[in-house]
Design an enzyme around this catalytic site. Structure first.
Site, PDB file in Angstrom:
ATOM      1  N   GLU A 256       0.893  -1.173   0.000  1.00 11.73           N
ATOM      2  CA  GLU A 256       0.000   0.000   0.000  1.00 11.73           C
ATOM      3  C   GLU A 256       0.915   1.202   0.000  1.00 11.73           C
ATOM      4  OE1 GLU A 256      -3.215  -0.107   2.696  1.00 11.73           O
ATOM      5  OE2 GLU A 256      -3.170  -2.277   2.820  1.00 11.73           O
TER       6      GLU A 256
ATOM      7  N   CYS B 236      -1.554   9.245   2.671  1.00 10.70           N
ATOM      8  CA  CYS B 236      -1.362   8.743   1.315  1.00 10.70           C
ATOM      9  C   CYS B 236      -2.469   9.247   0.396  1.00 10.70           C
ATOM     10  CB  CYS B 236      -1.337   7.228   1.330  1.00 10.70           C
ATOM     11  SG  CYS B 236      -2.777   6.550   2.137  1.00 10.70           S
TER      12      CYS B 236
END
Ligand SMILES: NC(=O)c1ccc[n+]([C@@H]2O[C@H](COP(=O)([O-])OP(=O)(O)OC[C@H]3O[C@@H](n4cnc5c(N)ncnc54)[C@H](O)[C@@H]3O)[C@@H](O)[C@H]2O)c1
Ligand SMILES: N[C@@H](CCC=O)C(=O)O
Length: 313
Positions: A66, A100
């Site tokens: 991720e 993110c």
């Protein structure tokens, strides 16, 4: 996890220096998999180490990554500007842009830019201060390494002829690693500041001509190797439908008239593809299955009395 039946000792908390931990686990023959959250550079390093060690493992290690994003808000001429301003400020500057999913590219049509400049006023109202004070919107960035990296993009913006800092731009590490929420205007939609993840409070705006909306949509996917989160703001339902189709490879988590951030685990499975990761969707049932090893079992109740097939007799 214990309540769900996981035996003691299966999950361990092992604080360690990142590279030492990575080197240790990737060189172990027992490595079964890695579920990594962090930068592309670190995930690539782990993947390469696993590739180099492939002959030494007892299993093929499973890999989930991720990684980062260069997340966008794309504004159509029919958008509700107030919603764009508030959503963009939150997405780009909460947690000082250290998510993110934070928005770091804003595409605005020329016709809405005068109104959308309200971004600057809203930005001015933010208090960036001590996290213990509840009226602080955000605070310092995480450490000196992050401070230096983010500052280098701001310095770059000051020097690039494509770019103009229209709000913020100050960096101060006297009492903490403080960086002002910064808004940069770019004449060039493929300037590196529109391509690379900064992971800090820096938002870059590209103003496109209304009659070049399709080209601007094309830029969203072609400008960066990432595909984590993205949002489209429009009240024109046909446009939303069109953008959803056209931008389908640009974001694992795609938002319509909402900010590109704040997915809630178990409600909105999270993750992106391309260089943003393996898109296994944390918070979804698919995720847990990636860490199981199914076994198929067959038992026969009819004895096998002959080696020959029926057609052979
Ligand atoms: N997609 C997501 O769900 C998600 C969520 C949060 C953050 N991120 C990404 O994380 C990045 C920011 O985090 P960062 O700067 O700490 O990233 P990083 O890659 O430097 O570090 C991430 C983690 O990996 C560890 N690490 C570092 N080197 C390692 C190695 N060789 N082997 C094993 N572990 C190692 C670090 O100690 C840290 O815990 C950004 O790119 C951000 O977008 C992604
Ligand atoms: N789920 C959260 C955080 C994801 C990564 O850090 C979001 O969508 O902003």
């Amino acid at each position: 996890m214990k309540e769900a039946g996981l035996p003691p000792g299966v999950v361990n908390f092992v604080p360690a220096d990142g590279p030492i931990f990575g080197d240790t686990v990737t060189s172990s023959p027992y490595l079964a998999g890695i579920n990594f959250t962090g930068s592309v550079a670190t995930f690539n390093r782990l993947w390469i180490q696993i590739g180099n060690n492939i002959n030494n493992y007892l299993n093929f290690p499973r890999l989930i990554g991720e990684c980062g994003g260069k997340n966008y808000h794309f504004v159509h001429a029919s958008a509700d500007v107030n919603s764009v301003i508030n959503g963009t400020i939150r997405s780009a500057f909460e947690y000082s842009g250290q998510k993110c999913s934070a928005c770091s590219r804003l595409y605005v049509p020329e016709s809405l830019w005068p109104e959308a400049k309200g971004l600057l006023e809203t930005r001015n109202s933010l208090k960036i201060g001590d996290v213990a004070e509840f009226d602080s919107f955000s605070s310092a960035v995480i450490d000196q390494k992050a401070f230096k990296r983010i500052k280098s993009y701001i310095e770059f913006a000051k020097q690039s002829s494509d770019l103009k800092i229209i709000a913020g731009g100050l960096c101060d590490d006297k009492i903490g690693y403080f960086i002002e929420p910064t808004i940069v205007l770019s004449k060039n939609p493929t300037n590196k500041i529109m391509q690379e993840e900064i992971f800090g409070p820096v938002l870059t705006v590209f103003v496109y001509k209304n009659n070049e909306t399709e080209n601007a949509l094309d830029l969203v996917g072609s400008s960066t190797p990432y595909a984590l989160t993205g949002a489209v703001f429009a009240q024109d339902k046909q446009f939303l439908k069109h953008a959803l189709e056209k931008l389908k490879y640009t974001a694992g988590n795609f938002y319509l008239n909402d900010k590109s951030t704040g997915s809630v685990v178990a409600q909105q499975p999270f993750g992106g593809s391309r260089m943003s990761g393996t898109n296994d969707k944390a918070g979804s049932p698919h995720y847990i299955l990636r860490w199981t090893s199914p076994q198929s079992i067959k038992e026969t109740f009819v004895p096998l009395n002959d080696v020959k097939y029926k057609y052979m007799t």
